[in-house]
Design a protein around this motif. Structure first.
Motif, mmCIF file in Angstrom:
data_model
loop_
_atom_site.group_PDB
_atom_site.id
_atom_site.type_symbol
_atom_site.label_atom_id
_atom_site.label_comp_id
_atom_site.label_asym_id
_atom_site.label_seq_id
_atom_site.Cartn_x
_atom_site.Cartn_y
_atom_site.Cartn_z
ATOM 1 N N ASP A 41 47.065 40.131 38.229
ATOM 2 C CA ASP A 41 48.345 40.730 37.648
ATOM 3 C C ASP A 41 49.369 39.638 37.802
ATOM 4 O OD1 ASP A 41 50.050 42.084 37.285
ATOM 5 O OD2 ASP A 41 50.549 43.584 38.509
ATOM 6 N N ARG A 42 49.267 38.861 36.543
ATOM 7 C CA ARG A 42 49.705 37.365 35.919
ATOM 8 C C ARG A 42 48.593 36.639 36.515
ATOM 9 N NH1 ARG A 42 54.429 41.116 36.586
ATOM 10 N NH2 ARG A 42 54.846 41.686 34.546
ATOM 11 N N SER A 43 49.957 35.908 38.106
ATOM 12 C CA SER A 43 49.063 34.906 38.517
ATOM 13 C C SER A 43 48.335 35.552 39.699
ATOM 14 C CB SER A 43 49.748 33.501 38.789
ATOM 15 O OG SER A 43 51.074 34.150 39.604
ATOM 16 N N ILE A 44 48.687 36.501 40.124
ATOM 17 C CA ILE A 44 48.349 37.138 41.932
ATOM 18 C C ILE A 44 46.808 38.036 41.254
ATOM 19 C CG2 ILE A 44 49.133 38.888 42.777
ATOM 20 C CD1 ILE A 44 52.136 39.350 42.158
ATOM 21 N N LEU A 45 46.017 37.451 42.417
ATOM 22 C CA LEU A 45 44.913 37.805 42.893
ATOM 23 C C LEU A 45 44.869 38.920 43.640
ATOM 24 C CD1 LEU A 45 41.904 37.155 41.963
ATOM 25 C CD2 LEU A 45 41.845 36.039 44.424
ATOM 26 N N VAL A 46 44.631 40.027 42.777
ATOM 27 C CA VAL A 46 44.422 41.365 43.044
ATOM 28 C C VAL A 46 43.004 42.226 43.555
ATOM 29 C CG1 VAL A 46 45.647 43.917 43.407
ATOM 30 C CG2 VAL A 46 46.295 42.070 41.851
ATOM 31 N N ARG A 78 38.019 37.223 51.769
ATOM 32 C CA ARG A 78 37.791 36.093 52.485
ATOM 33 C C ARG A 78 36.973 35.755 51.710
ATOM 34 N NH1 ARG A 78 40.740 37.853 57.530
ATOM 35 N NH2 ARG A 78 42.672 37.598 57.314
ATOM 36 N N HIS A 79 35.818 36.594 51.751
ATOM 37 C CA HIS A 79 34.218 35.836 51.227
ATOM 38 C C HIS A 79 34.699 35.150 49.962
ATOM 39 C CE1 HIS A 79 30.354 35.378 49.565
ATOM 40 N NE2 HIS A 79 29.626 35.198 51.508
ATOM 41 N N PHE A 80 35.273 36.470 49.064
ATOM 42 C CA PHE A 80 34.957 36.041 47.288
ATOM 43 C C PHE A 80 36.437 34.650 46.836
ATOM 44 C CE2 PHE A 80 37.849 35.752 43.352
ATOM 45 C CZ PHE A 80 36.848 36.935 42.172
ATOM 46 N N LEU A 81 37.306 34.955 47.493
ATOM 47 C CA LEU A 81 38.069 33.870 48.233
ATOM 48 C C LEU A 81 37.447 31.608 48.874
ATOM 49 C CD1 LEU A 81 40.739 34.795 49.634
ATOM 50 C CD2 LEU A 81 40.528 33.795 47.237
ATOM 51 N N LEU A 82 36.244 31.698 48.929
ATOM 52 C CA LEU A 82 35.455 30.336 49.900
ATOM 53 C C LEU A 82 34.563 30.123 48.910
ATOM 54 C CD1 LEU A 82 35.224 31.428 54.135
ATOM 55 C CD2 LEU A 82 35.725 29.568 52.280
ATOM 56 N N CYS A 83 33.557 31.350 48.208
ATOM 57 C CA CYS A 83 33.030 31.194 47.250
ATOM 58 C C CYS A 83 33.519 30.856 45.418
ATOM 59 C CB CYS A 83 32.412 32.452 46.735
ATOM 60 S SG CYS A 83 31.284 32.548 48.165
ATOM 61 N N ASN A 84 34.575 31.431 45.302
ATOM 62 C CA ASN A 84 35.624 30.765 44.583
ATOM 63 C C ASN A 84 36.624 30.132 44.933
ATOM 64 O OD1 ASN A 84 34.271 32.643 41.857
ATOM 65 N ND2 ASN A 84 34.259 33.755 44.173
ATOM 66 N N SER A 85 36.812 28.465 44.829
ATOM 67 C CA SER A 85 38.129 28.148 45.375
ATOM 68 C C SER A 85 39.515 27.846 44.197
ATOM 69 C CB SER A 85 37.664 26.288 45.864
ATOM 70 O OG SER A 85 36.668 26.350 44.348
ATOM 71 N N LEU A 89 44.349 28.902 46.452
ATOM 72 C CA LEU A 89 45.462 29.077 46.206
ATOM 73 C C LEU A 89 46.461 29.985 45.613
ATOM 74 C CD1 LEU A 89 46.521 25.004 45.954
ATOM 75 C CD2 LEU A 89 46.202 25.935 48.297
ATOM 76 N N SER A 90 46.386 31.249 45.087
ATOM 77 C CA SER A 90 46.675 32.163 44.428
ATOM 78 C C SER A 90 46.957 33.504 45.474
ATOM 79 C CB SER A 90 45.672 32.934 43.956
ATOM 80 O OG SER A 90 45.493 32.077 42.741
ATOM 81 N N THR A 91 48.374 33.805 45.420
ATOM 82 C CA THR A 91 49.025 34.660 46.576
ATOM 83 C C THR A 91 47.850 36.256 46.311
ATOM 84 O OG1 THR A 91 51.030 34.472 45.492
ATOM 85 C CG2 THR A 91 50.974 36.133 45.985
#
Length: 117
Positions: A41-46, A78-85, A89-91
């Motif tokens: 959503d623009r720069s926000i990861l939803v 959290r797992h998604f964020l670890l695998c998609n670096s 830094l996304s909100t």
């Protein structure tokens, strides 16, 4: 996933695309759980949970995303964020799209920022 779940996700996806969100992936799963839709959503990861219920008997679709389900979604995110670096830094935001019946006139209800870490 059952037919009702697929239909609910398709309805939710159309609503979100119409509101200018961009799909990154659907049905992201790992050993911790599954997230129905991950979008920008623009720069926000939803991270989006889609719930459909044919009855309000036990509180309905939105209420079914209880603390235990929320925790599974958070851990999976959290797992998604670890695998998609590139998204580290996304909100982030956790949304729920709820559908209360399977009738054609049912309008999904989009709960933005439905829960937090």
């Amino acid at each position: 996933m059952n037919t009702k779940g697929c239909e609910a996700e398709a309805i939710a996806l159309q609503l979100l695309l119409k509101n200018q969100l961009k799909l990154l992936t659907s049905n992201y799963s790992c050993r911790f759980g599954e997230i129905d839709l991950i979008m920008l959503d623009r720069s926000i990861l939803v991270f989006i949970e889609v719930r459909a219920r044919s009855s309000l008997k036990f509180g309905g679709a939105a209420v079914s995303v209880n603390k235990q389900k929320q925790q599974k979604i958070i851990t999976t995110a959290r797992h998604f964020l670890l695998c998609n670096s590139k998204y580290n830094l996304s909100t982030c935001r956790f949304d729920v799209v709820a559908l209360e019946t399977s009738s054609a006139e049912n309008t999904p209800v989009w709960y933005k920022d439905a829960f937090r870490l």
